[in-house]
Design a protein around this motif. Structure first.
Motif, PDB file in Angstrom:
ATOM      1  N   GLU A 248      61.209  45.118  24.048  1.00 16.03           N
ATOM      2  CA  GLU A 248      60.602  43.755  25.133  1.00 16.03           C
ATOM      3  C   GLU A 248      61.634  42.676  24.905  1.00 16.03           C
ATOM      4  OE1 GLU A 248      59.071  45.388  22.862  1.00 16.03           O
ATOM      5  OE2 GLU A 248      57.706  46.522  23.338  1.00 16.03           O
ATOM      6  N   GLU A 249      63.020  42.869  24.298  1.00 11.04           N
ATOM      7  CA  GLU A 249      63.482  41.204  24.126  1.00 11.04           C
ATOM      8  C   GLU A 249      64.904  41.725  24.744  1.00 11.04           C
ATOM      9  OE1 GLU A 249      64.913  39.561  20.534  1.00 11.04           O
ATOM     10  OE2 GLU A 249      63.488  41.393  19.693  1.00 11.04           O
TER      11      GLU A 249
ATOM     12  N   ASN B 200      62.774  34.036  25.702  1.00 16.17           N
ATOM     13  CA  ASN B 200      62.739  34.878  25.325  1.00 16.17           C
ATOM     14  C   ASN B 200      60.804  35.304  24.512  1.00 16.17           C
ATOM     15  OD1 ASN B 200      63.491  37.572  23.910  1.00 16.17           O
ATOM     16  ND2 ASN B 200      64.911  36.169  22.601  1.00 16.17           N
ATOM     17  N   ARG B 201      61.243  36.256  24.759  1.00 17.96           N
ATOM     18  CA  ARG B 201      59.781  36.531  23.909  1.00 17.96           C
ATOM     19  C   ARG B 201      58.450  35.722  24.858  1.00 17.96           C
ATOM     20  NH1 ARG B 201      61.319  35.598  17.744  1.00 17.96           N
ATOM     21  NH2 ARG B 201      62.835  37.191  17.653  1.00 17.96           N
TER      22      ARG B 201
ATOM     23  N   TYR C  82      52.728  30.901  25.238  1.00 21.42           N
ATOM     24  CA  TYR C  82      53.990  31.731  24.419  1.00 21.42           C
ATOM     25  C   TYR C  82      54.244  31.436  23.390  1.00 21.42           C
ATOM     26  CZ  TYR C  82      54.102  33.440  28.886  1.00 21.42           C
ATOM     27  OH  TYR C  82      53.545  34.374  30.934  1.00 21.42           O
TER      28      TYR C  82
ATOM     29  N   ASP D   7      55.362  32.687  20.518  1.00 19.98           N
ATOM     30  CA  ASP D   7      56.874  32.582  19.763  1.00 19.98           C
ATOM     31  C   ASP D   7      57.998  32.744  20.602  1.00 19.98           C
ATOM     32  OD1 ASP D   7      55.046  34.344  17.784  1.00 19.98           O
ATOM     33  OD2 ASP D   7      54.591  35.966  19.095  1.00 19.98           O
TER      34      ASP D   7
END
Length: 258
Positions: free
Chosen positions: A222-223, A124-125, A97, A99
């Motif tokens: 999404e966060e 996160n993300r 991931y 990001d």
């Protein structure tokens, strides 16, 4: 007085005497003798110059003994291993991931690693994952195990929920149980935990946005956790210092004051 100084002094006195004779012969117009005296003055000057030159002695520097190499202590080894662990975790997470960002779940993660205990990170993300277990053996990161929503419930939380459920079943009547089910879910604890885990990252994003002269920062759905918890998260953000946090349809917007 050594021999070299004696010769130099003699040449100096001869040079003075020849100079006086040259002056005397010049006054008396004795040109042949004057030429010989001038030649003698020239020879005496060269001799004095040769005796006056000093020989340069080259002094070799003293060789210093090499400093003893200090053996690394256990603390130095642990600090180096911890830095390598941080770098390795970041590499493993960003490979899957790019990001994603992470923080330790336990502030005393270094001590837990040293004691051989299990350690977790908050994400996160990361494609919907909120938590992951770092598999460490012999101070080396072997992998990252991402936890699903079911796996995020720790045994301590499960035991606590079981005890609370048993106490509720014993103390409450059927009518009270039905009224309890109709009550809205309290998301204050979830909002507090989410804010504590992401406040450092949010402050950094706000500072970057201010530097880029942006007016707001939007936290997308999404966060964030479930939408019902957004008002409580806004309250926690305001309590943490982000006073202009407002709920939107697309997420939570943090208005910036330059």
């Amino acid at each position: 007085m050594n021999q070299k100084e004696f010769k130099r002094r003699m040449a100096y006195e001869v040079l003075i005497i020849l100079g006086m004779l040259a002056l005397l012969t010049f006054i008396c117009r004795l040109w042949p003798i004057l030429l010989l005296i001038i030649l003698g003055i020239f020879i005496a000057a060269i001799r004095l110059l040769f005796l006056s030159s000093k020989k340069v002695e080259v002094i070799e520097p003293m060789q210093q003994a090499p400093e003893p190499v200090k053996e690394p202590t256990e603390r130095d080894v642990m600090e180096l291993a911890y830095a390598v662990i941080l770098k390795r975790i970041t590499e493993l997470i960003t490979d899957e991931y790019p990001d994603a960002r992470w923080v330790w779940e336990n502030p005393n993660a270094k001590q837990c690693i040293q004691n051989g205990e299990e350690v977790y990170v908050l994400l996160n993300r990361a494609g919907g994952y909120r938590r992951a277990k770092v598999v460490i053996a012999n101070l080396q990161v072997l992998g990252i195990k991402y936890c699903s929503a079911e796996e995020e419930d720790t045994p301590e939380n499960q035991e606590l929920d079981t005890k609370e459920q048993e106490e509720t079943d014993v103390s409450e009547s059927p009518e009270e149980s039905e009224s309890e089910e109709e009550r809205p879910v309290n998301y204050e604890l979830l909002a507090y935990e989410w804010t504590e885990a992401h406040i450092v990252e949010l402050n950094a994003r706000c500072n970057e946005a201010i530097a880029e002269e942006k007016e707001s920062v939007l936290l997308t759905a999404e966060e964030l956790p479930v939408k019902e918890s957004w008002p409580d998260i806004c309250n926690e953000l305001i309590r943490a210092g982000l006073e202009n946090a407002v709920c939107q349809d697309a997420g939570i917007q943090i208005n910036l004051t330059h």
